[in-house]
Design a protein around this motif. Structure first.
Motif, PDB file in Angstrom:
ATOM      1  N   ILE A  79    -104.313  98.718 -32.578  1.00 27.26           N
ATOM      2  CA  ILE A  79    -104.969  99.866 -33.199  1.00 27.26           C
ATOM      3  C   ILE A  79    -105.790 100.572 -32.135  1.00 27.26           C
ATOM      4  N   GLY A  80    -105.753 101.888 -32.180  1.00 29.46           N
ATOM      5  CA  GLY A  80    -106.519 102.696 -31.240  1.00 29.46           C
ATOM      6  C   GLY A  80    -106.111 104.145 -31.351  1.00 29.46           C
ATOM      7  N   PRO A  81    -106.687 104.998 -30.522  1.00 26.68           N
ATOM      8  CA  PRO A  81    -106.317 106.410 -30.551  1.00 26.68           C
ATOM      9  C   PRO A  81    -104.816 106.589 -30.329  1.00 26.68           C
ATOM     10  N   ARG A  82    -104.241 107.560 -31.007  1.00 22.20           N
ATOM     11  CA  ARG A  82    -102.805 107.830 -30.889  1.00 22.20           C
ATOM     12  C   ARG A  82    -102.372 108.026 -29.440  1.00 22.20           C
ATOM     13  N   ALA A  83    -103.224 108.624 -28.624  1.00 20.07           N
ATOM     14  CA  ALA A  83    -102.869 108.881 -27.231  1.00 20.07           C
ATOM     15  C   ALA A  83    -102.588 107.590 -26.468  1.00 20.07           C
ATOM     16  N   ASP A  84    -103.108 106.475 -26.945  1.00 19.85           N
ATOM     17  CA  ASP A  84    -102.916 105.187 -26.267  1.00 19.85           C
ATOM     18  C   ASP A  84    -101.518 104.612 -26.494  1.00 19.85           C
ATOM     19  N   VAL A  85    -100.807 105.148 -27.471  1.00 14.95           N
ATOM     20  CA  VAL A  85     -99.443 104.695 -27.767  1.00 14.95           C
ATOM     21  C   VAL A  85     -98.530 105.933 -27.841  1.00 14.95           C
ATOM     22  N   PRO A  86     -98.290 106.570 -26.702  1.00  8.31           N
ATOM     23  CA  PRO A  86     -97.603 107.869 -26.694  1.00  8.31           C
ATOM     24  C   PRO A  86     -96.230 107.887 -27.357  1.00  8.31           C
ATOM     25  N   TRP A  88     -95.312 106.391 -29.937  1.00  8.32           N
ATOM     26  CA  TRP A  88     -95.482 106.375 -31.396  1.00  8.32           C
ATOM     27  C   TRP A  88     -95.578 107.799 -31.932  1.00  8.32           C
ATOM     28  N   ASN A  89     -95.861 108.746 -31.034  1.00 14.26           N
ATOM     29  CA  ASN A  89     -96.076 110.143 -31.420  1.00 14.26           C
ATOM     30  C   ASN A  89     -94.819 111.009 -31.335  1.00 14.26           C
ATOM     31  N   ASN A  90     -93.721 110.470 -30.867  1.00 12.69           N
ATOM     32  CA  ASN A  90     -92.518 111.272 -30.637  1.00 12.69           C
ATOM     33  C   ASN A  90     -92.009 111.929 -31.906  1.00 12.69           C
ATOM     34  N   PRO A  91     -91.677 113.230 -31.808  1.00 11.72           N
ATOM     35  CA  PRO A  91     -91.045 113.903 -32.955  1.00 11.72           C
ATOM     36  C   PRO A  91     -89.753 113.175 -33.321  1.00 11.72           C
ATOM     37  N   GLY A  92     -89.453 113.131 -34.586  1.00 14.70           N
ATOM     38  CA  GLY A  92     -88.256 112.439 -35.037  1.00 14.70           C
ATOM     39  C   GLY A  92     -88.527 111.020 -35.499  1.00 14.70           C
ATOM     40  N   VAL A  98     -98.175 114.653 -38.349  1.00 14.29           N
ATOM     41  CA  VAL A  98     -97.896 115.899 -39.052  1.00 14.29           C
ATOM     42  C   VAL A  98     -98.418 117.066 -38.216  1.00 14.29           C
ATOM     43  N   ASP A  99     -99.620 116.906 -37.675  1.00 19.86           N
ATOM     44  CA  ASP A  99    -100.219 117.916 -36.808  1.00 19.86           C
ATOM     45  C   ASP A  99    -100.076 117.450 -35.363  1.00 19.86           C
ATOM     46  N   PRO A 100     -99.257 118.124 -34.550  1.00 21.05           N
ATOM     47  CA  PRO A 100     -99.052 117.693 -33.166  1.00 21.05           C
ATOM     48  C   PRO A 100    -100.348 117.580 -32.354  1.00 21.05           C
ATOM     49  N   ALA A 101    -101.384 118.303 -32.729  1.00 23.87           N
ATOM     50  CA  ALA A 101    -102.666 118.220 -32.017  1.00 23.87           C
ATOM     51  C   ALA A 101    -103.299 116.841 -32.162  1.00 23.87           C
ATOM     52  N   ASP A 102    -102.901 116.094 -33.191  1.00 26.40           N
ATOM     53  CA  ASP A 102    -103.474 114.761 -33.410  1.00 26.40           C
ATOM     54  C   ASP A 102    -103.143 113.797 -32.282  1.00 26.40           C
ATOM     55  N   THR A 103    -102.081 114.057 -31.517  1.00 26.28           N
ATOM     56  CA  THR A 103    -101.707 113.145 -30.437  1.00 26.28           C
ATOM     57  C   THR A 103    -102.747 113.112 -29.328  1.00 26.28           C
ATOM     58  N   ALA A 104    -103.518 114.178 -29.187  1.00 25.58           N
ATOM     59  CA  ALA A 104    -104.543 114.247 -28.135  1.00 25.58           C
ATOM     60  C   ALA A 104    -105.958 114.125 -28.688  1.00 25.58           C
ATOM     61  N   ASP A 105    -106.091 114.024 -29.996  1.00 30.59           N
ATOM     62  CA  ASP A 105    -107.406 113.940 -30.641  1.00 30.59           C
ATOM     63  C   ASP A 105    -107.875 112.487 -30.636  1.00 30.59           C
ATOM     64  N   ALA A 106    -108.906 112.198 -29.863  1.00 29.40           N
ATOM     65  CA  ALA A 106    -109.398 110.816 -29.731  1.00 29.40           C
ATOM     66  C   ALA A 106    -109.936 110.240 -31.030  1.00 29.40           C
ATOM     67  N   SER A 107    -110.160 111.079 -32.028  1.00 23.69           N
ATOM     68  CA  SER A 107    -110.672 110.570 -33.303  1.00 23.69           C
ATOM     69  C   SER A 107    -109.558 110.270 -34.307  1.00 23.69           C
ATOM     70  N   ALA A 142    -113.485 106.962 -34.893  1.00 23.70           N
ATOM     71  CA  ALA A 142    -112.282 107.480 -35.558  1.00 23.70           C
ATOM     72  C   ALA A 142    -112.675 108.204 -36.843  1.00 23.70           C
ATOM     73  N   ARG A 143    -112.042 109.336 -37.069  1.00 24.05           N
ATOM     74  CA  ARG A 143    -112.216 110.048 -38.349  1.00 24.05           C
ATOM     75  C   ARG A 143    -111.018 109.839 -39.250  1.00 24.05           C
ATOM     76  N   LEU A 144    -109.926 109.316 -38.637  1.00 26.89           N
ATOM     77  CA  LEU A 144    -108.682 109.139 -39.367  1.00 26.89           C
ATOM     78  C   LEU A 144    -107.928 107.958 -38.753  1.00 26.89           C
ATOM     79  N   VAL A 145    -107.388 107.092 -39.619  1.00 27.56           N
ATOM     80  CA  VAL A 145    -106.533 105.993 -39.162  1.00 27.56           C
ATOM     81  C   VAL A 145    -105.214 106.130 -39.891  1.00 27.56           C
ATOM     82  N   GLU A 146    -104.129 106.167 -39.100  1.00 29.13           N
ATOM     83  CA  GLU A 146    -102.791 106.304 -39.677  1.00 29.13           C
ATOM     84  C   GLU A 146    -101.988 105.051 -39.369  1.00 29.13           C
TER      85      GLU A 146
END
Length: 149
Positions: A79-86, A88-92, A98-107, A142-146
């Motif tokens: 568990i951690g910021p999305r940017a730490d598991v790049p 996991w963020n791939n389209p497809g 849902v919001d591509p900006a979330d990949t760089a949002d540390a929260s 974190a403001r959001l955990v997915e």
């Protein structure tokens, strides 16, 4: 049986290594699948994966949580910021944001992997890891955990 949850800091490396075993859990992945680009994953072997995650743990912050019963690690949750598991963020992927900006949002954090010792399965370890993970995420801004199955 009482379960305690602890962030995976360098001093817990031996516990993590014991939990993952000689093969590194899941055919030598060492929980690096979503951290490494596909070409790197194909070129790596279990030792390089192990070295990668050990260096990541030593660099901090903790990339996940360990669950302990009677002093023995029985579970792991990445568990951690999305940017730490790049990867996991791939389209497809079902895990793509849902919001591509979330990949760089540390929260915006992600629960991207679990590993539970075989003999500890079916006892609610993953539930306790998620509960501990939500608190860990809150404490770290974190403001959001997915999560995604």
């Amino acid at each position: 049986m009482s379960t305690t949850i602890a962030p995976l800091a360098p001093e817990l490396w031996a516990d993590f290594e014991d939990l993952f075993g000689k093969q590194g859990a899941c055919y030598g992945c060492w929980c690096t699948h979503f951290r490494l680009a596909p070409a790197v994953r194909r070129a790596n072997d279990k030792q390089r994966n192990k070295d990668h995650i050990k260096a990541r743990i030593e660099a901090g912050p903790p990339p996940g949580l360990l669950a302990f019963e009677d002093g023995k690690a029985v579970g792991w949750m990445q568990i951690g910021p999305r940017a730490d598991v790049p990867e996991w963020n791939n389209p497809g992927r079902g895990s793509a944001p849902v919001d591509p900006a979330d990949t760089a949002d540390a929260s915006v954090w992600a629960i991207s992997c679990f590993f539970i010792r075989v003999k500890a399965r079916g006892r609610g370890i993953s539930h306790r890891l998620v509960e501990g993970g939500i608190e860990f995420a809150r404490q770290n801004g974190a403001r959001l955990v997915e999560a995604c199955p």
